[in-house]
Design a protein around this motif. Structure first.
Motif, PDB file in Angstrom:
ATOM      1  N   ARG A   1      14.241  -8.039   6.336  1.00 32.87           N
ATOM      2  CA  ARG A   1      13.445  -7.318   7.687  1.00 32.87           C
ATOM      3  C   ARG A   1      12.159  -7.148   7.085  1.00 32.87           C
ATOM      4  N   GLY A   2      11.320  -8.096   6.963  1.00 36.59           N
ATOM      5  CA  GLY A   2       9.791  -7.836   6.564  1.00 36.59           C
ATOM      6  C   GLY A   2       8.870  -8.102   7.578  1.00 36.59           C
ATOM      7  N   ARG A   3       7.782  -7.628   7.161  1.00 37.03           N
ATOM      8  CA  ARG A   3       6.706  -7.755   8.116  1.00 37.03           C
ATOM      9  C   ARG A   3       5.312  -8.285   7.449  1.00 37.03           C
ATOM     10  N   ARG A   4       4.308  -9.097   8.090  1.00 44.05           N
ATOM     11  CA  ARG A   4       3.136  -9.292   7.365  1.00 44.05           C
ATOM     12  C   ARG A   4       1.942  -8.578   7.892  1.00 44.05           C
ATOM     13  N   LEU A   5       1.938  -7.423   7.127  1.00 40.44           N
ATOM     14  CA  LEU A   5       0.879  -6.377   7.390  1.00 40.44           C
ATOM     15  C   LEU A   5      -0.388  -6.416   6.665  1.00 40.44           C
ATOM     16  N   ASP A   6      -0.371  -7.288   5.518  1.00 36.77           N
ATOM     17  CA  ASP A   6      -1.284  -7.235   4.671  1.00 36.77           C
ATOM     18  C   ASP A   6      -2.082  -8.618   4.713  1.00 36.77           C
ATOM     19  N   HIS A   7      -3.297  -8.642   4.787  1.00 30.97           N
ATOM     20  CA  HIS A   7      -4.150 -10.069   5.245  1.00 30.97           C
ATOM     21  C   HIS A   7      -5.470 -10.329   4.279  1.00 30.97           C
ATOM     22  N   MET A   8      -5.737 -11.442   4.126  1.00 28.27           N
ATOM     23  CA  MET A   8      -7.029 -11.747   3.701  1.00 28.27           C
ATOM     24  C   MET A   8      -7.702 -12.555   4.511  1.00 28.27           C
ATOM     25  N   TRP A   9      -9.085 -12.484   5.021  1.00 28.43           N
ATOM     26  CA  TRP A   9      -9.409 -13.217   5.695  1.00 28.43           C
ATOM     27  C   TRP A   9     -11.177 -13.571   5.252  1.00 28.43           C
ATOM     28  N   ALA A  10     -11.468 -14.828   5.700  1.00 32.61           N
ATOM     29  CA  ALA A  10     -12.832 -14.908   5.041  1.00 32.61           C
ATOM     30  C   ALA A  10     -13.726 -15.776   6.274  1.00 32.61           C
ATOM     31  N   SER A  11     -15.028 -15.480   6.039  1.00 27.98           N
ATOM     32  CA  SER A  11     -16.053 -15.988   6.899  1.00 27.98           C
ATOM     33  C   SER A  11     -15.875 -17.593   6.901  1.00 27.98           C
ATOM     34  N   PRO A  12     -16.111 -17.966   8.297  1.00 25.71           N
ATOM     35  CA  PRO A  12     -16.030 -19.368   8.445  1.00 25.71           C
ATOM     36  C   PRO A  12     -16.680 -20.354   7.314  1.00 25.71           C
ATOM     37  N   GLU A  13     -18.004 -19.921   6.795  1.00 27.79           N
ATOM     38  CA  GLU A  13     -18.658 -20.636   5.930  1.00 27.79           C
ATOM     39  C   GLU A  13     -18.037 -20.771   4.641  1.00 27.79           C
ATOM     40  N   LEU A  14     -16.968 -19.957   4.506  1.00 24.42           N
ATOM     41  CA  LEU A  14     -16.404 -20.286   3.115  1.00 24.42           C
ATOM     42  C   LEU A  14     -14.987 -21.024   3.133  1.00 24.42           C
TER      43      LEU A  14
END
Length: 264
Positions: free
Chosen positions: A220-233
């Motif tokens: 019973r998990g959740r996806r609370l942690d994230h990595m986001w990148a700028s579109p140019e990357l």
């Protein structure tokens, strides 16, 4: 000539209490940059020597006694460390640096928001929404290629939780939080690196409660942690993984590490 850069992010839930598994992660994965959240240590007692022994000579710390705290440990040079007080109350929830290639790394620990998903009844919930709104205004004016990562404390997609129906009114997956995070993402056209490499609707959890007697059995998990990148990357991203086995390590955090790789 480009080279691969490996970045790890982990809500460690007290770095001094879990030096053993932090060191294990370093030995097994050898990240170039390690970003920690919820370090729960002021800068003066942060276990810097452990990281120096493993080649992390560059450190940017924003600590707080017994609560919160973030850190960036790097084997590659970093400069221009900076802090944002997106909660506007002095809590240590952000630290950022610039790499020599020009990319900024922004390490964030978004407030959990308490138990009641109502701003009027629960001050902490309002603070969480305000934090995300301030991040949104920052994102809207962002011009540097950036990776923002950490514990966002929001599971945005229906497949980011074990039961959308059961958690619809539970803090971290409520419509108001999901809408706030969506506005944040749109403000800079952020790329959700996790879902770029692990497309929905595949399950991809990063957190399991300590309250479960056997987290592996019910999952019973959740996806609370994230990595986001700028579109140019976008063209530089080469890999992303969620290290689920770390949840079973000795004295584990309730979160597991994320790793992304990119060419710089």
């Amino acid at each position: 000539m480009s080279k691969q850069l490996k970045i790890a992010s982990w809500n460690i839930n007290s770095v001094r209490a879990r030096t053993g598994i932090v060191e294990r992660l370093i030995v097994e994965e050898q990240p170039d940059i390690l970003c920690l959240q919820e370090t729960k240590a002021v800068d003066g007692v942060f276990p810097a020597d452990l990281f120096r022994r493993h080649g992390y000579k560059h450190m940017a710390l924003n600590g707080q006694r017994m609560h919160h705290g973030v850190a960036i440990l790097s084997r590659v040079p970093v400069r221009e460390p900076g802090r944002h007080d997106w909660q506007d109350n002095g809590e240590a929830r952000h630290i950022g640096v610039r790499l020599e290639c020009g990319i900024r790394i922004e390490n964030v620990y978004v407030p959990a928001g308490g138990d009641i998903p109502d701003r009027q009844q629960n001050r902490k919930f309002g603070q969480k929404l305000d934090f995300i709104e301030r991040m949104t205004r920052w994102s809207d004016g962002l011009r540097d290629p950036t990776i923002v990562l950490g514990d966002f404390n929001v599971a945005p997609l229906e497949c980011d939780v074990w039961s959308h129906k059961a958690l619809l009114n539970v803090v971290s997956h409520t419509p108001v939080e999901v809408e706030a995070l969506d506005r944040l993402q749109q403000a800079h056209d952020w790329i959700d690196i996790g879902r770029r490499f692990i497309p929905a609707p595949e399950r991809c959890f990063t957190w399991w409660s300590y309250r479960s007697p056997d987290w592996t059995r019910n999952d019973r998990g959740r996806r609370l942690d994230h990595m986001w990148a700028s579109p140019e990357l976008a063209g530089s991203l080469t890999a992303h993984r969620v290290l689920k086995p770390c949840r079973s390590w000795e004295r584990p955090s309730d979160h597991v590490p994320l790793i992304c790789e990119l060419e710089v």
